[in-house]
Design a protein around this motif. Structure first.
Motif, PDB file in Angstrom:
ATOM      1  N   GLU A   1      10.259  -1.571  17.493  1.00  0.00           N
ATOM      2  CA  GLU A   1      10.399  -2.086  16.132  1.00  0.00           C
ATOM      3  C   GLU A   1       9.081  -2.009  15.366  1.00  0.00           C
ATOM      4  O   GLU A   1       8.021  -2.321  15.901  1.00  0.00           O
ATOM      5  CB  GLU A   1      10.863  -3.547  16.202  1.00  0.00           C
ATOM      6  N   THR A   2       9.178  -1.595  14.107  1.00  0.00           N
ATOM      7  CA  THR A   2       8.036  -1.638  13.197  1.00  0.00           C
ATOM      8  C   THR A   2       8.453  -2.434  11.964  1.00  0.00           C
ATOM      9  O   THR A   2       9.464  -2.126  11.333  1.00  0.00           O
ATOM     10  CB  THR A   2       7.581  -0.236  12.778  1.00  0.00           C
ATOM     11  N   VAL A   3       7.664  -3.462  11.645  1.00  0.00           N
ATOM     12  CA  VAL A   3       7.950  -4.323  10.497  1.00  0.00           C
ATOM     13  C   VAL A   3       6.807  -4.205   9.496  1.00  0.00           C
ATOM     14  O   VAL A   3       5.633  -4.186   9.884  1.00  0.00           O
ATOM     15  CB  VAL A   3       8.089  -5.805  10.933  1.00  0.00           C
ATOM     16  N   TRP A   4       7.166  -4.153   8.218  1.00  0.00           N
ATOM     17  CA  TRP A   4       6.165  -4.161   7.161  1.00  0.00           C
ATOM     18  C   TRP A   4       6.418  -5.364   6.249  1.00  0.00           C
ATOM     19  O   TRP A   4       7.561  -5.609   5.835  1.00  0.00           O
ATOM     20  CB  TRP A   4       6.224  -2.884   6.333  1.00  0.00           C
TER      21      TRP A   4
ATOM     22  N   LYS B   1       5.535   0.766  -0.927  1.00  0.00           N
ATOM     23  CA  LYS B   1       5.467  -0.054  -2.138  1.00  0.00           C
ATOM     24  C   LYS B   1       6.836  -0.141  -2.801  1.00  0.00           C
ATOM     25  O   LYS B   1       7.236  -1.200  -3.295  1.00  0.00           O
ATOM     26  CB  LYS B   1       4.441   0.528  -3.113  1.00  0.00           C
ATOM     27  N   LYS B   2       7.556   0.972  -2.780  1.00  0.00           N
ATOM     28  CA  LYS B   2       8.905   0.968  -3.341  1.00  0.00           C
ATOM     29  C   LYS B   2       9.847   0.135  -2.472  1.00  0.00           C
ATOM     30  O   LYS B   2      10.635  -0.646  -2.985  1.00  0.00           O
ATOM     31  CB  LYS B   2       9.424   2.400  -3.458  1.00  0.00           C
ATOM     32  N   ASN B   3       9.742   0.328  -1.155  1.00  0.00           N
ATOM     33  CA  ASN B   3      10.635  -0.400  -0.246  1.00  0.00           C
ATOM     34  C   ASN B   3      10.463  -1.907  -0.351  1.00  0.00           C
ATOM     35  O   ASN B   3      11.429  -2.660  -0.235  1.00  0.00           O
ATOM     36  CB  ASN B   3      10.380   0.043   1.199  1.00  0.00           C
ATOM     37  N   LEU B   4       9.220  -2.342  -0.559  1.00  0.00           N
ATOM     38  CA  LEU B   4       8.927  -3.773  -0.628  1.00  0.00           C
ATOM     39  C   LEU B   4       8.862  -4.294  -2.064  1.00  0.00           C
ATOM     40  O   LEU B   4       8.618  -5.484  -2.277  1.00  0.00           O
ATOM     41  CB  LEU B   4       7.600  -4.070   0.087  1.00  0.00           C
ATOM     42  N   LYS B   5       9.076  -3.403  -3.039  1.00  0.00           N
ATOM     43  CA  LYS B   5       9.016  -3.770  -4.460  1.00  0.00           C
ATOM     44  C   LYS B   5       7.715  -4.506  -4.787  1.00  0.00           C
ATOM     45  O   LYS B   5       7.711  -5.585  -5.384  1.00  0.00           O
ATOM     46  CB  LYS B   5      10.232  -4.609  -4.857  1.00  0.00           C
ATOM     47  N   MET B   6       6.620  -3.906  -4.369  1.00  0.00           N
ATOM     48  CA  MET B   6       5.317  -4.515  -4.589  1.00  0.00           C
ATOM     49  C   MET B   6       4.865  -4.348  -6.033  1.00  0.00           C
ATOM     50  O   MET B   6       5.210  -3.359  -6.694  1.00  0.00           O
ATOM     51  CB  MET B   6       4.294  -3.894  -3.634  1.00  0.00           C
ATOM     52  N   LEU B   7       4.107  -5.294  -6.532  1.00  0.00           N
ATOM     53  CA  LEU B   7       3.571  -5.234  -7.889  1.00  0.00           C
ATOM     54  C   LEU B   7       2.438  -4.207  -7.949  1.00  0.00           C
ATOM     55  O   LEU B   7       1.836  -3.875  -6.919  1.00  0.00           O
ATOM     56  CB  LEU B   7       3.061  -6.611  -8.316  1.00  0.00           C
ATOM     57  N   PRO B   8       2.107  -3.713  -9.150  1.00  0.00           N
ATOM     58  CA  PRO B   8       1.070  -2.677  -9.266  1.00  0.00           C
ATOM     59  C   PRO B   8      -0.280  -3.064  -8.664  1.00  0.00           C
ATOM     60  O   PRO B   8      -1.010  -2.204  -8.156  1.00  0.00           O
ATOM     61  CB  PRO B   8       0.957  -2.468 -10.782  1.00  0.00           C
TER      62      PRO B   8
ATOM     63  N   VAL C   1      -2.883  -2.655   6.460  1.00  0.00           N
ATOM     64  CA  VAL C   1      -3.156  -1.277   6.046  1.00  0.00           C
ATOM     65  C   VAL C   1      -2.786  -1.063   4.579  1.00  0.00           C
ATOM     66  O   VAL C   1      -2.069  -1.875   3.980  1.00  0.00           O
ATOM     67  CB  VAL C   1      -2.367  -0.278   6.923  1.00  0.00           C
ATOM     68  N   GLU C   2      -3.286   0.029   4.040  1.00  0.00           N
ATOM     69  CA  GLU C   2      -2.922   0.418   2.681  1.00  0.00           C
ATOM     70  C   GLU C   2      -1.466   0.871   2.656  1.00  0.00           C
ATOM     71  O   GLU C   2      -1.044   1.668   3.502  1.00  0.00           O
ATOM     72  CB  GLU C   2      -3.819   1.551   2.185  1.00  0.00           C
ATOM     73  N   ALA C   3      -0.719   0.372   1.714  1.00  0.00           N
ATOM     74  CA  ALA C   3       0.693   0.728   1.616  1.00  0.00           C
ATOM     75  C   ALA C   3       0.857   2.131   1.048  1.00  0.00           C
ATOM     76  O   ALA C   3       0.162   2.510   0.096  1.00  0.00           O
ATOM     77  CB  ALA C   3       1.426  -0.273   0.732  1.00  0.00           C
TER      78      ALA C   3
ATOM     79  N   GLN D   1      -0.745  -4.957  -6.090  1.00  0.00           N
ATOM     80  CA  GLN D   1      -0.618  -5.232  -4.655  1.00  0.00           C
ATOM     81  C   GLN D   1      -0.690  -3.903  -3.893  1.00  0.00           C
ATOM     82  O   GLN D   1       0.044  -2.964  -4.220  1.00  0.00           O
ATOM     83  CB  GLN D   1       0.690  -5.950  -4.364  1.00  0.00           C
ATOM     84  N   SER D   2      -1.553  -3.842  -2.898  1.00  0.00           N
ATOM     85  CA  SER D   2      -1.773  -2.542  -2.245  1.00  0.00           C
ATOM     86  C   SER D   2      -1.740  -2.590  -0.720  1.00  0.00           C
ATOM     87  O   SER D   2      -1.713  -1.538  -0.085  1.00  0.00           O
ATOM     88  CB  SER D   2      -3.124  -1.965  -2.681  1.00  0.00           C
TER      89      SER D   2
END
Length: 244
Positions: A147-150, A118-125, A111-113, A127-128
């Motif tokens: 449980e929910t994992v991303w 994006k902040k929680n996973l420290k994704m790059l700009p 799914v779209e983050a 990466q979506s």
């Protein structure tokens, strides 16, 4: 069985609760044993049915006792403990304590983050997308945790639901992607379950539960996963080891 004292300032129901608790701790009543019915407790202690029920329900709410419709009230098995000072998978932790564990994958999707993810996973700009996995965890065939994992989709190419069936997520991440968790940050808070969560976990609507939110890191500080896990409070307790 000890008897309650009507001269004591301690409420009668609380005295009876402690008497039953003491019998369990002294193994006079063992896991699976039936607790004396409310009628018998009333006769032995000279108390009202309401008082006896209140004492029994207090222990039911703590997960020390459990009730079966039409059969009675019984002593529950000891709650599994979650040690907060060690980073292990749910499966490893429960199996070390001698419990059987399985997971039911409720959904697996890409799914779209959200901005928060994006902040929680420290994704790059650039990466979506994230892999979102919802699982119902069972311990000794009883629903135990939701449980929910991303995961950052770019970091787990080729990950599918089939690869997770019957496997620990940590094991798959280690074997398929050489990801080895180094440390994690975790918050704990009490919540009230909604109707959907209550149904999955097999508890009354709006029961209290414990929500764990955890970010797991790799050795160089990269984020491996962000997880939210809801645990039943009637079958779960956690332990923290404090050192000087």
């Amino acid at each position: 069985m000890k008897k309650v004292s009507k001269k004591s300032p301690v409420p009668l129901y609380y005295q009876l609760k402690e008497i039953l608790q003491e019998m369990i701790e002294n193994e006079e009543l063992k896991p699976g044993d039936a607790v004396p019915p409310e009628r018998e407790l009333c006769e032995v202690h000279g108390i009202s049915r309401m008082t006896a029920r209140k004492a029994v329900m207090a222990l039911v709410n703590e997960g020390v006792l459990f009730r079966e419709q039409g059969k009675g009230t019984f002593v529950a098995e000891p709650k599994p403990k979650h040690l907060l000072t060690r980073l292990r998978s749910f499966t490893e932790e429960m199996e070390e304590q001698g419990f059987s564990v399985r997971s039911e994958i409720l959904s697996f999707s890409i799914v779209e983050a959200t901005l928060q993810l994006k902040k929680n996973l420290k994704m790059l700009p650039d990466q979506s997308k994230v892999v979102e996995i919802k699982r119902l965890r069972y311990v000794d065939e009883l629903p135990y945790a939701l449980e929910t994992v991303w995961l950052n989709h770019d970091k787990v190419p080729g990950l599918t639901q089939e690869k997770l069936e019957g496997e620990s997520l940590y094991t798959v991440l280690k074997n398929q992607y050489q990801y080895h968790p180094a440390y994690a940050r975790q918050t704990i808070e009490p919540i009230s379950l909604n109707d959907y969560e209550s149904k999955l976990l097999g508890v009354p609507n709006h029961s209290l539960a414990i929500l764990f939110s955890r970010t797991t890191y790799l050795e160089k500080g990269e984020i491996m996963e962000f997880t939210k896990c809801i645990y039943r409070t009637d079958r779960y307790k956690y332990e923290i080891v404090l050192q000087p």
